[in-house]
Enzyme design. Structure first.
Site, mmCIF file in Angstrom:
data_model
loop_
_atom_site.group_PDB
_atom_site.id
_atom_site.type_symbol
_atom_site.label_atom_id
_atom_site.label_comp_id
_atom_site.label_asym_id
_atom_site.label_seq_id
_atom_site.Cartn_x
_atom_site.Cartn_y
_atom_site.Cartn_z
ATOM 1 N N LYS A 1 34.907 39.437 36.970
ATOM 2 C CA LYS A 1 34.611 38.975 38.332
ATOM 3 C C LYS A 1 35.896 38.611 39.067
ATOM 4 O O LYS A 1 36.088 38.963 40.230
ATOM 5 C CB LYS A 1 33.658 37.767 38.280
ATOM 6 C CG LYS A 1 32.251 38.163 37.863
ATOM 7 C CD LYS A 1 31.352 36.978 37.558
ATOM 8 C CE LYS A 1 30.030 37.490 36.966
ATOM 9 N NZ LYS A 1 29.129 36.429 36.530
ATOM 10 N N GLN B 1 28.967 30.211 35.645
ATOM 11 C CA GLN B 1 28.684 31.249 34.651
ATOM 12 C C GLN B 1 27.689 30.720 33.616
ATOM 13 O O GLN B 1 27.913 29.667 33.021
ATOM 14 C CB GLN B 1 30.003 31.688 33.978
ATOM 15 C CG GLN B 1 29.839 32.829 33.006
ATOM 16 C CD GLN B 1 29.415 34.126 33.703
ATOM 17 O OE1 GLN B 1 29.912 34.480 34.754
ATOM 18 N NE2 GLN B 1 28.468 34.828 33.102
ATOM 19 N N ASP C 1 25.427 33.576 43.725
ATOM 20 C CA ASP C 1 24.636 34.192 42.652
ATOM 21 C C ASP C 1 23.153 34.213 43.018
ATOM 22 O O ASP C 1 22.370 34.920 42.383
ATOM 23 C CB ASP C 1 24.816 33.394 41.349
ATOM 24 C CG ASP C 1 25.604 34.169 40.303
ATOM 25 O OD1 ASP C 1 25.812 35.383 40.499
ATOM 26 O OD2 ASP C 1 25.993 33.558 39.288
#
Ligand code: NAD
Length: 295
Positions: free
Chosen positions: A54, A98, A121
């Site tokens: 990422k 994460q 997200d």
């Protein structure tokens, strides 16, 4: 029939190029690039690789990124405090935690600490609710990537039978909602579905995200169906495969995504899109509030 294999890498590259242009135009207009903060707790090897990818993808399109790594022993309060600081920081446009988090953590509390306006997200309850009513700020990246692939191939889903195999919060459920938003008739299957094939055989669009190699075999697929394989499975011989028997399904489907090289490259790409969208919104809002303050 032999399926057209959808080249996710190619589509991802085109979308990333567009992100790069948008980043350059933001820098020109407002003097700063979009910023993404990635928070990771512990040293899960898979998470380390995902976070590295990422960060690299951000760098490639000119998004500034910051990696905040906590040891597995960190307290939940400290992580939540750090997220609050990132929420208040005007040069951070996107915040991503994460997953997985340590078992002792409340995922709801940690994800809930992210400002919904920076939740790139798309896992904050506000954004999940937005998906239900068809007005989300940030669609979750994997199903968003699938929708982008369908759009790129000119595949219309309105009025079609869509079947989603897998009902997780990060893939299956949001995928089903997005297809429903586009007016497909959607069925959702999961581990407790009896006789999976009776559903899959009716699908004009079949999205599979269960995490089981060879779950979907050729005879389970309607002739001419569009099949999107989200699954990623590592076999004992080290080979990476999806959830579909690629050979068998490719003989029945009209379109099929490969694994690797299908949905995978789109997931990180849509994170970049969400981050650029967030920055565009924040910067134009800040600029218009400066204008109204000066009038
Ligand atoms: P998950 O384990 O959270 O959920 C799996 C879902 O599949 C569950 O709803 C479960 O009920 C269902 N399922 C399991 N076995 C089944 C069966 N035999 N028949 C029907 N349904 C079954 O997994 P997830 O996070 O949703 O991920 C699913 C797969 O997608 C995994 O292989 C994962 O690695 C992959 N994935 C890929 C990407 C990508 O970018 N390509 C992103 C996220 C997840």
């Amino acid at each position: 029939m032999t399926a057209k294999i959808i080249d996710g890498k190619n589509v991802a590259q085109a979308v990333r190029l567009d992100c790069k242009r948008r980043v350059e135009s933001l820098e020109k207009r407002y003097g700063r690039a979009p910023g993404l903060a990635v928070v990771m707790v512990g040293d899960n090897p898979a998470s380390t690789v995902y976070v590295r990818n990422k960060i690299r993808a951000c760098h490639d399109v000119g998004i500034r990124s910051e990696r905040i790594m906590f040891p597995a022993t960190v307290g939940e309060d400290e992580v939540v405090r750090t997220i609050a600081g990132l929420c208040a920081n005007p040069v951070v446009d996107g915040i991503l935690v994460q997953l997985p988090l340590p078992k002792s953590f409340s995922i709801e509390r940690v994800l809930g600490a992210i400002d919904a306006e920076k939740d790139v997200d798309g896992f904050h309850l506000y954004n999940v609710g937005g998906l239900v009513v068809g007005n989300t700020v940030f669609p979750p990246c994997t199903p968003y990537g699938v929708m982008k692939l369908l759009e790129h191939e000119g595949i219309e889903v309105a009025g079609k039978n869509a079947v989603v195999v897998g009902a997780s919060n990060i893939v299956g459920k949001p995928m089903a909602l997005m297809l429903m938003q586009r007016e497909a008739t959607v069925s959702i299957c999961h581990a407790r579905t009896t006789d999976l094939a009776q559903y899959t055989i009716l699908a004009d669009v079949l999205v599979v995200a269960a995490g089981h190699p060879n779950l979907i075999l050729g005879p389970m697929v309607k002739s001419g169906a569009v099949v999107i394989d989200v699954g990623i499975n590592r076999l004992a011989n080290g080979k990476l495969v999806g959830d579909c028997d690629f050979e068998g399904v490719s003989k029945r489907a009209s379109f099929l995504t490969p694994v690797p090289g299908g949905v995978g490259p789109m997931t990180v790409t849509m994170l970049l899109v969400n981050t650029v969208n967030s920055a565009e919104r924040a910067l134009s809002r800040a600029a218009s509030s400066m204008v109204s303050a000066s009038v």
